[in-house]
Design a protein around this motif. Structure first.
Motif, PDB file in Angstrom:
ATOM      1  N   LEU A 270      74.814  77.004   3.634  1.00 25.90           N
ATOM      2  CA  LEU A 270      74.938  78.462   3.721  1.00 25.90           C
ATOM      3  C   LEU A 270      73.723  79.156   3.125  1.00 25.90           C
ATOM      4  CD1 LEU A 270      78.715  78.710   2.950  1.00 25.90           C
ATOM      5  CD2 LEU A 270      77.603  79.748   4.927  1.00 25.90           C
ATOM      6  N   LYS A 271      73.390  80.288   3.702  1.00 26.18           N
ATOM      7  CA  LYS A 271      72.246  81.090   3.282  1.00 26.18           C
ATOM      8  C   LYS A 271      72.730  82.485   2.883  1.00 26.18           C
ATOM      9  CE  LYS A 271      69.396  78.752   6.772  1.00 26.18           C
ATOM     10  NZ  LYS A 271      68.512  78.926   7.944  1.00 26.18           N
ATOM     11  N   PRO A 272      71.977  83.171   2.050  1.00 24.57           N
ATOM     12  CA  PRO A 272      72.379  84.535   1.664  1.00 24.57           C
ATOM     13  C   PRO A 272      72.607  85.446   2.873  1.00 24.57           C
ATOM     14  CG  PRO A 272      70.673  83.755   0.188  1.00 24.57           C
ATOM     15  CD  PRO A 272      70.813  82.712   1.265  1.00 24.57           C
ATOM     16  N   GLU A 273      71.864  85.224   3.937  1.00 17.53           N
ATOM     17  CA  GLU A 273      72.031  86.059   5.128  1.00 17.53           C
ATOM     18  C   GLU A 273      73.321  85.772   5.891  1.00 17.53           C
ATOM     19  OE1 GLU A 273      69.349  84.201   4.325  1.00 17.53           O
ATOM     20  OE2 GLU A 273      68.440  83.284   6.113  1.00 17.53           O
ATOM     21  N   ASP A 274      74.064  84.749   5.476  1.00 19.59           N
ATOM     22  CA  ASP A 274      75.379  84.485   6.062  1.00 19.59           C
ATOM     23  C   ASP A 274      76.462  85.352   5.419  1.00 19.59           C
ATOM     24  OD1 ASP A 274      74.480  81.021   6.115  1.00 19.59           O
ATOM     25  OD2 ASP A 274      74.521  82.389   7.835  1.00 19.59           O
ATOM     26  N   THR A 275      76.104  86.062   4.376  1.00 21.62           N
ATOM     27  CA  THR A 275      77.060  86.927   3.707  1.00 21.62           C
ATOM     28  C   THR A 275      77.583  87.997   4.656  1.00 21.62           C
ATOM     29  OG1 THR A 275      76.076  86.599   1.527  1.00 21.62           O
ATOM     30  CG2 THR A 275      77.358  88.614   1.857  1.00 21.62           C
ATOM     31  N   ALA A 276      78.909  88.052   4.812  1.00 22.59           N
ATOM     32  CA  ALA A 276      79.529  88.985   5.751  1.00 22.59           C
ATOM     33  C   ALA A 276      81.040  88.851   5.676  1.00 22.59           C
ATOM     34  CB  ALA A 276      79.072  88.705   7.184  1.00 22.59           C
ATOM     35  N   MET A 277      81.721  89.763   6.345  1.00 22.21           N
ATOM     36  CA  MET A 277      83.144  89.602   6.586  1.00 22.21           C
ATOM     37  C   MET A 277      83.267  88.814   7.885  1.00 22.21           C
ATOM     38  SD  MET A 277      86.143  90.383   5.341  1.00 22.21           S
ATOM     39  CE  MET A 277      86.118  91.960   4.480  1.00 22.21           C
ATOM     40  N   TYR A 278      84.069  87.771   7.848  1.00 25.79           N
ATOM     41  CA  TYR A 278      84.249  86.900   9.010  1.00 25.79           C
ATOM     42  C   TYR A 278      85.636  87.132   9.601  1.00 25.79           C
ATOM     43  CZ  TYR A 278      79.971  84.329   8.043  1.00 25.79           C
ATOM     44  OH  TYR A 278      78.647  83.982   7.869  1.00 25.79           O
ATOM     45  N   TYR A 279      85.661  87.261  10.931  1.00 27.37           N
ATOM     46  CA  TYR A 279      86.900  87.529  11.648  1.00 27.37           C
ATOM     47  C   TYR A 279      87.105  86.480  12.737  1.00 27.37           C
ATOM     48  CZ  TYR A 279      86.147  92.259   9.787  1.00 27.37           C
ATOM     49  OH  TYR A 279      85.934  93.347   8.974  1.00 27.37           O
ATOM     50  N   CYS A 280      88.335  86.048  12.920  1.00 25.77           N
ATOM     51  CA  CYS A 280      88.625  85.231  14.093  1.00 25.77           C
ATOM     52  C   CYS A 280      89.193  86.136  15.181  1.00 25.77           C
ATOM     53  CB  CYS A 280      89.549  84.068  13.789  1.00 25.77           C
ATOM     54  SG  CYS A 280      91.234  84.499  13.367  1.00 25.77           S
TER      55      CYS A 280
ATOM     56  N   SER B  56      91.569  82.775   6.390  1.00 25.30           N
ATOM     57  CA  SER B  56      91.532  82.399   4.980  1.00 25.30           C
ATOM     58  C   SER B  56      90.339  81.500   4.758  1.00 25.30           C
ATOM     59  CB  SER B  56      92.824  81.700   4.554  1.00 25.30           C
ATOM     60  OG  SER B  56      92.999  80.498   5.274  1.00 25.30           O
ATOM     61  N   GLY B  57      90.017  81.264   3.484  1.00 25.15           N
ATOM     62  CA  GLY B  57      88.971  80.310   3.155  1.00 25.15           C
ATOM     63  C   GLY B  57      87.650  80.904   2.724  1.00 25.15           C
ATOM     64  N   GLY B  58      87.535  82.216   2.769  1.00 24.07           N
ATOM     65  CA  GLY B  58      86.299  82.832   2.315  1.00 24.07           C
ATOM     66  C   GLY B  58      86.153  82.747   0.805  1.00 24.07           C
ATOM     67  N   GLY B  59      84.987  83.155   0.316  1.00 24.18           N
ATOM     68  CA  GLY B  59      84.767  83.131  -1.120  1.00 24.18           C
ATOM     69  C   GLY B  59      83.305  83.293  -1.446  1.00 24.18           C
ATOM     70  N   LEU B  60      82.993  83.025  -2.702  1.00 24.32           N
ATOM     71  CA  LEU B  60      81.625  83.109  -3.205  1.00 24.32           C
ATOM     72  C   LEU B  60      81.068  81.705  -3.355  1.00 24.32           C
ATOM     73  CD1 LEU B  60      79.242  84.655  -4.526  1.00 24.32           C
ATOM     74  CD2 LEU B  60      80.493  84.459  -6.696  1.00 24.32           C
ATOM     75  N   VAL B  61      79.884  81.471  -2.809  1.00 30.64           N
ATOM     76  CA  VAL B  61      79.278  80.152  -2.862  1.00 30.64           C
ATOM     77  C   VAL B  61      77.777  80.319  -3.032  1.00 30.64           C
ATOM     78  CG1 VAL B  61      79.002  79.995  -0.352  1.00 30.64           C
ATOM     79  CG2 VAL B  61      79.184  77.903  -1.703  1.00 30.64           C
ATOM     80  N   GLN B  62      77.155  79.354  -3.655  1.00 26.67           N
ATOM     81  CA  GLN B  62      75.701  79.393  -3.815  1.00 26.67           C
ATOM     82  C   GLN B  62      75.016  78.957  -2.522  1.00 26.67           C
ATOM     83  OE1 GLN B  62      74.787  76.976  -7.274  1.00 26.67           O
ATOM     84  NE2 GLN B  62      74.794  78.784  -8.591  1.00 26.67           N
ATOM     85  N   ALA B  63      73.796  79.413  -2.351  1.00 27.08           N
ATOM     86  CA  ALA B  63      73.017  78.998  -1.190  1.00 27.08           C
ATOM     87  C   ALA B  63      72.937  77.475  -1.128  1.00 27.08           C
ATOM     88  CB  ALA B  63      71.615  79.596  -1.271  1.00 27.08           C
ATOM     89  N   GLY B  64      73.091  76.946   0.082  1.00 32.52           N
ATOM     90  CA  GLY B  64      73.115  75.506   0.262  1.00 32.52           C
ATOM     91  C   GLY B  64      74.505  74.906   0.216  1.00 32.52           C
ATOM     92  N   GLY B  65      75.469  75.694  -0.195  1.00 30.21           N
ATOM     93  CA  GLY B  65      76.844  75.213  -0.285  1.00 30.21           C
ATOM     94  C   GLY B  65      77.585  75.296   1.031  1.00 30.21           C
ATOM     95  N   SER B  66      78.873  74.975   0.970  1.00 30.54           N
ATOM     96  CA  SER B  66      79.704  74.921   2.172  1.00 30.54           C
ATOM     97  C   SER B  66      81.016  75.662   1.954  1.00 30.54           C
ATOM     98  CB  SER B  66      80.019  73.468   2.544  1.00 30.54           C
ATOM     99  OG  SER B  66      78.848  72.742   2.839  1.00 30.54           O
TER     100      SER B  66
ATOM    101  N   THR C 278      80.546  85.365   0.701  1.00 27.99           N
ATOM    102  CA  THR C 278      79.396  85.847  -0.052  1.00 27.99           C
ATOM    103  C   THR C 278      78.576  84.649  -0.508  1.00 27.99           C
ATOM    104  OG1 THR C 278      80.634  87.773  -0.817  1.00 27.99           O
ATOM    105  CG2 THR C 278      78.602  87.222  -1.994  1.00 27.99           C
ATOM    106  N   VAL C 279      77.303  84.645  -0.143  1.00 28.10           N
ATOM    107  CA  VAL C 279      76.413  83.543  -0.499  1.00 28.10           C
ATOM    108  C   VAL C 279      75.352  84.071  -1.451  1.00 28.10           C
ATOM    109  CG1 VAL C 279      74.916  81.716   0.371  1.00 28.10           C
ATOM    110  CG2 VAL C 279      76.814  82.550   1.777  1.00 28.10           C
ATOM    111  N   SER C 280      75.317  83.518  -2.630  1.00 24.77           N
ATOM    112  CA  SER C 280      74.347  83.957  -3.633  1.00 24.77           C
ATOM    113  C   SER C 280      73.096  83.098  -3.572  1.00 24.77           C
ATOM    114  CB  SER C 280      74.958  83.881  -5.032  1.00 24.77           C
ATOM    115  OG  SER C 280      75.288  82.543  -5.349  1.00 24.77           O
TER     116      SER C 280
END
Length: 118
Positions: free
Chosen positions: A84-94, A6-16, A115-117
């Protein structure tokens, strides 16, 4: 072992963002846990690993920005992602396994989208 991210979402570049991975049962008994990510059209990447024997390891692409940790009292694994950077955009799995070498074919969760915009 069953894992739920859990915890994913949409965030702007530079965010956390802080990702969480809850387990059913004791996380303290799991020798190795980690976070993978996969973006469309790209290979799966091991982002961070926490091992009872070998400590913490990070992919070069996230060193200094991401921190992996776990809380045995909450039976949860975390991934704190800063700057965060746009290139961090992905599906994250543990993932969980008995060894780093077998983590890719261990137990996996369903994933959470980051998703990093720009």
């Amino acid at each position: 072992v069953r894992l739920q991210e859990s915890g994913g979402g949409l965030v702007q570049a530079g965010g956390s963002l802080r990702l969480s991975c809850a387990t059913l049962g004791s996380i303290a008994s799991i020798p190795v846990m980690g976070w993978y990510r996969q973006a469309p059209g790209k290979e799966r990447e091991l982002v961070a690993v926490i091992s009872n024997d070998e400590g913490l390891n990070y992919a070069d692409s996230v060193k200094g920005r991401f921190t992996i940790s776990k809380d045995n009292s909450k039976n949860s694994l975390f991934l704190q992602m800063n700057n965060l950077k746009p290139e961090d955009t992905a599906m994250y799995y543990c993932a969980a396994s008995v060894a780093i070498a077998t983590l890719h074919r261990g137990s996996w969760g369903q994933g959470t989208q980051v998703t990093v915009s720009s």
